[in-house]
Design an enzyme around this catalytic site. Structure first.
Site, PDB file in Angstrom:
ATOM      1  N   HIS A 228       0.876  -1.173   0.000  1.00  0.00           N
ATOM      2  CA  HIS A 228       0.000   0.000   0.000  1.00  0.00           C
ATOM      3  C   HIS A 228       0.914   1.225   0.000  1.00  0.00           C
ATOM      4  O   HIS A 228       1.563   1.518   1.005  1.00  0.00           O
ATOM      5  CB  HIS A 228      -0.872  -0.053   1.257  1.00  0.00           C
ATOM      6  CG  HIS A 228      -1.899   1.003   1.346  1.00  0.00           C
ATOM      7  ND1 HIS A 228      -1.618   2.277   1.780  1.00  0.00           N
ATOM      8  CD2 HIS A 228      -3.219   1.001   1.068  1.00  0.00           C
ATOM      9  CE1 HIS A 228      -2.729   2.999   1.768  1.00  0.00           C
ATOM     10  NE2 HIS A 228      -3.714   2.241   1.340  1.00  0.00           N
TER      11      HIS A 228
ATOM     12  N   ARG B 197      -8.041  14.779   2.444  1.00  0.00           N
ATOM     13  CA  ARG B 197      -7.778  15.419   3.742  1.00  0.00           C
ATOM     14  C   ARG B 197      -6.278  15.417   4.033  1.00  0.00           C
ATOM     15  O   ARG B 197      -5.512  14.778   3.322  1.00  0.00           O
ATOM     16  CB  ARG B 197      -8.470  14.612   4.842  1.00  0.00           C
ATOM     17  CG  ARG B 197      -7.939  13.177   4.888  1.00  0.00           C
ATOM     18  CD  ARG B 197      -8.444  12.359   6.049  1.00  0.00           C
ATOM     19  NE  ARG B 197      -7.748  11.093   6.150  1.00  0.00           N
ATOM     20  CZ  ARG B 197      -8.038   9.997   5.442  1.00  0.00           C
ATOM     21  NH1 ARG B 197      -9.027  10.012   4.557  1.00  0.00           N
ATOM     22  NH2 ARG B 197      -7.332   8.887   5.594  1.00  0.00           N
TER      23      ARG B 197
END
Ligand code: MV4
Length: 450
Positions: free
Chosen positions: A208, A292
């Site tokens: 990831h 964000r």
């Protein structure tokens, strides 16, 4: 630049935002729940407004209360931090309609990227590699079986409104797929109020990897390199680092260019993250975009020397981005350990309580982002993150040595924390070799049980 902003959050990120504001000469308004009256964000801000009782739903998620606080204190902008209202397009729209700047991207971007199926579709149209899977919501078991046959097992069911791993289910055969489809749809409906799920080929041996991007409102966008985020337990990250050992200069440039392209395609503004799955053969695929500032942003700050919160606030105020891709210099290696009030020996169950003795590590190349202090009472209402311990070294080996020493110095008594887990992780042979993937933590914890 803004003269006053409200911080719609608590904990370490509220403190981090106030720090950036102070350095920018911006006055700050904290909001707090009845459980948080003794919190440091309340003390450090210039003003503070109580927005409701302890539960998040009645306080940090209470839009009317937060907007009222913003109007009473006459702020020009609201910083949502991460979690709570940070990726709530409805909240961003309300801010806009009240002529308050939401420090984040446009509501349209939040909505487009928040819906994981529309994010996939957008990226596919832009020729950005996505994981083989469904283009539309899977409604029936027949549709699911047909697609699974085409992309082959294992497959993964994901909720379109989910993200961050919420509502994900891996399936290895037809029988499991049929039953998982129904439960996934029901769970998605119950959790998000939207039952749409989609199917992807499951990539078990991947990493990831996420790229930090920064964009101004004039169409200029750069990336600030990657963060290796494979070490997660139940989709909660435990340790992050930058750079990733899996990327060389060439792959970093290629993935970085695609991350910038993805941000440009949606006319993104502000700071954001493009998540990828990276396979062992260096193939990579778009996973999600986060709109964000993220928990793990400090590792990027440590290797670039930039202040991402200052940048985010400046961009929201309409300033031009002065960074140029070729001039961004990456130096050294940074690691972040998340210190949670959880018991690693006991399935990471939350361990709230009162901190009697606290010592924060320090010395060269050590940074601690936290809101805790001696005597702080950890509330049961919010997430269990107590501190982020961030280090920097000339290289990964040095960073690991510094992290070990900093973990040894860290005292939080009598609370059970993830410090003990991190100490063990930093002695793990495979971790030390950099041989990690998204299954690493799961496998490690399964081994221990035996
Ligand atoms: C995946 C995946 C493998 N294949 N999708 C987890 C968080 C969310 N952003 C996406 N995630 C993943 N999506 C496909 N098609 C692996 C992950 C994943 C993961 C999965 C199980 C255990 C730990 C993980 C850590 C990171 C990513």
């Amino acid at each position: 630049m803004f003269s006053k902003i409200l911080i719609a959050n608590r904990g370490e990120i509220a403190v981090r935002i106030i720090r950036a504001c102070k350095e920018l000469g911006i006055r700050t308004v904290a909001v707090y729940s009845e459980a948080d009256i003794d919190c440091l964000h309340v003390r450090f801000a210039d003003e503070a407004v109580c927005i409701g009782p302890a539960s998040s739903a009645n306080s940090y998620l209470n839009i009317p209360a937060i907007i009222s606080a913003a109007e009473i204190t006459d702020v020009e902008a609201i910083h949502p931090g991460y979690g709570f209202l940070a990726e709530n397009a409805h909240f961003a729209e309300i801010c806009e309609s009240c002529q308050i700047v939401f420090i984040g991207p446009a509501p349209y971007n939040i909505r487009l990227m928040g819906d994981k199926m529309s994010a996939r579709e957008t990226m596919k149209k832009a020729n950005i590699p996505i994981i083989p899977g469904s283009q539309e919501a899977i409604k029936t078991k027949e549709e699911a079986l047909k697609l699974a046959k085409k992309i082959k097992y294992p497959v993964i069911i994901k909720a379109s409104a989910g993200g961050g791993g919420k509502g994900m289910r891996v399936c290895h055969n037809d029988v499991r797929l049929i039953s998982a489809l129904i439960t996934a749809q029901n769970e998605a409906e119950a959790t998000f109020g939207k039952s749409d799920v989609y199917l992807e080929k499951y990539m078990p041996n991947s990493r990831h990897i996420e790229f930090q991007i920064v964009a101004d409102r004039f169409g200029h966008c750069v990336h600030l390199g990657e963060r290796e985020c494979s070490l997660q337990r139940r989709h909660q990250k435990l340790l992050e680092e930058s750079p990733s050992v899996a990327l060389d200069e060439k792959l970093r440039r290629k993935m970085g260019e695609i991350a910038v392209k993805a941000a440009k395609i949606v006319k993104y503004q502000g700071v954001g993250t493009i998540e990828f799955l990276l396979e062992e053969d260096e193939n990579f695929y778009f996973l999600e975009m986060n709109t964000r500032i993220q928990v793990e942003h400090p590792v990027t700050e440590m290797v670039t020397g930039l202040d991402l919160l200052k940048l985010q606030i400046q961009l929201a105020a309409g300033e031009k981005l002065k960074l140029h891709q070729d001039k961004i210099k990456f130096s050294g290696h940074s690691i972040e350990c998340r210190i949670n009030a959880e018991d690693p020996e006991n399935g990471f169950i939350p361990c709230p309580g009162t901190i009697k003795t606290l010592f924060l590590p320090g010395g060269p190349n050590v940074r601690v982002d936290t809101h805790i202090y001696s005597g702080y009472k950890i509330p049961t209402y919010y997430d269990s993150l107590l501190a982020k311990l961030i280090v920097k070294g000339e290289n990964r080996t040095q960073a690991i040595k510094t992290m070990r020493r900093a973990l040894d110095e860290f005292i939080i008594e009598p609370i059970k924390t993830t410090i003990t887990f991190h100490k063990q992780l930093l002695e793990n042979k495979d971790f030390l070799r950099g041989a990690i993937n998204t299954h690493f933590i799961e496998d490690l914890l399964a081994e221990k049980k035996e």
